[in-house]
Scaffold this active site. Structure first.
Site, PDB file in Angstrom:
ATOM      1  N   GLN A  83      -5.169   8.680  -5.698  1.00 12.63           N
ATOM      2  CA  GLN A  83      -6.164   8.203  -5.492  1.00 12.63           C
ATOM      3  C   GLN A  83      -6.297   6.712  -6.679  1.00 12.63           C
ATOM      4  OE1 GLN A  83      -8.870   7.919  -3.982  1.00 12.63           O
ATOM      5  NE2 GLN A  83      -9.293   9.879  -3.684  1.00 12.63           N
ATOM      6  N   SER A 130       0.102   9.465  -1.988  1.00 12.95           N
ATOM      7  CA  SER A 130      -0.254   9.468  -0.341  1.00 12.95           C
ATOM      8  C   SER A 130      -0.169   8.166   0.188  1.00 12.95           C
ATOM      9  CB  SER A 130      -1.579  10.465  -0.259  1.00 12.95           C
ATOM     10  OG  SER A 130      -0.931  10.353   1.176  1.00 12.95           O
ATOM     11  N   HIS A 185      -1.362   6.861   3.034  1.00 13.57           N
ATOM     12  CA  HIS A 185      -2.160   5.981   3.534  1.00 13.57           C
ATOM     13  C   HIS A 185      -3.600   5.919   2.933  1.00 13.57           C
ATOM     14  CE1 HIS A 185      -4.238  10.193   2.833  1.00 13.57           C
ATOM     15  NE2 HIS A 185      -5.114   9.612   2.815  1.00 13.57           N
ATOM     16  N   CYS A 225      -9.954  18.086  -3.231  1.00 15.91           N
ATOM     17  CA  CYS A 225      -9.506  18.966  -2.887  1.00 15.91           C
ATOM     18  C   CYS A 225      -9.850  20.090  -2.239  1.00 15.91           C
ATOM     19  CB  CYS A 225      -8.353  18.794  -4.170  1.00 15.91           C
ATOM     20  SG  CYS A 225      -6.955  17.794  -4.801  1.00 15.91           S
TER      21      CYS A 225
END
Length: 216
Positions: free
Chosen positions: A16, A33, A35, A159
């Protein structure tokens, strides 16, 4: 500092925060990540600091210093790096605006709705995320009601968003785990969007509380 003193490697999940805020040092391994910052979906990033012992859980072969099987995904790597650089520059400009909108939600949600707990540090936080919990309301029911009103939000941590079990992170923090709403502001979020969200939130919570028999 505690990990370094104990000679324990520290893994930081920066999914994040990468591209949105400076990442504090002191980590041994870092994951992210692509994306999340507009890079190609399906491309993960693992950064292993020099002199950190690490062995890949993937099958080994003689290529790429035994770090990954087969050849590296060069187009994915280049696209992820280019997107991260561009996104980071954009967030330097847009981050303060999103942070001000988060401040607005943090301030007004508890005033507009009774028995609301805003979670997390008011200053040492990410610029685009805000989490709060509404007592006497199930998180999934509130998500459904807000979705009906045109807002896509999440419950719990990312999560545990696909499970009904309360977030273990929120449990460890000692905060209200049910009726939890996690709002993530995108680059295109406007002040008018936040105003409308805050306008419909009290009615949504009130209707659900009435349904569950809470009339206060």
């Amino acid at each position: 500092e505690a990990c370094r003193a104990a000679r324990v490697p520290l893994l930081v999940d920066a999914a994040q925060s990468a591209g949105r805020a400076p990442i504090p040092g002191g980590w041994s391994l870092l994951t992210a990540s692509a994306h999340k910052w507009g890079g190609p979906p399906g491309v993960g990033v693992l950064v292993v600091r020099k002199n950190t012992r690490w062995r890949s859980p993937l099958p080994e072969d003689e290529r790429e210093s035994r770090r990954v099987p087969g050849f590296e995904n060069v187009p994915g790597i280049v696209a992820a790096a280019a997107a991260l650089e561009a996104y980071g520059a954009e967030m330097e400009r847009d981050g303060p605006r999103l942070s001000a909108l988060v401040d607005l939600i943090r301030e007004r949600a508890p005033r507009l709705v009774d028995d609301v707990e805003v979670i997390g540090h008011p200053v040492e936080r990410l610029p685009h995320l805000v989490t709060f919990s509404c007592l006497y309301v199930e998180g999934e029911a509130l998500l459904t009601e807000l979705d009906r009103l045109g807002f896509e939000v999440s419950s719990g941590s990312s999560c545990t968003a696909d499970t009904l079990r309360p977030s273990h992170v929120l449990e460890a923090m000692g905060v209200i785990t049910h009726g939890n709403v996690r709002v993530s502001l995108s680059r295109g979020t406007r002040a008018a969007d936040v105003d409308r969200f805050l306008a419909v939130l009290p009615g949504a919570v009130h209707r659900l509380r009435q349904t569950s028999g809470v009339t206060g």
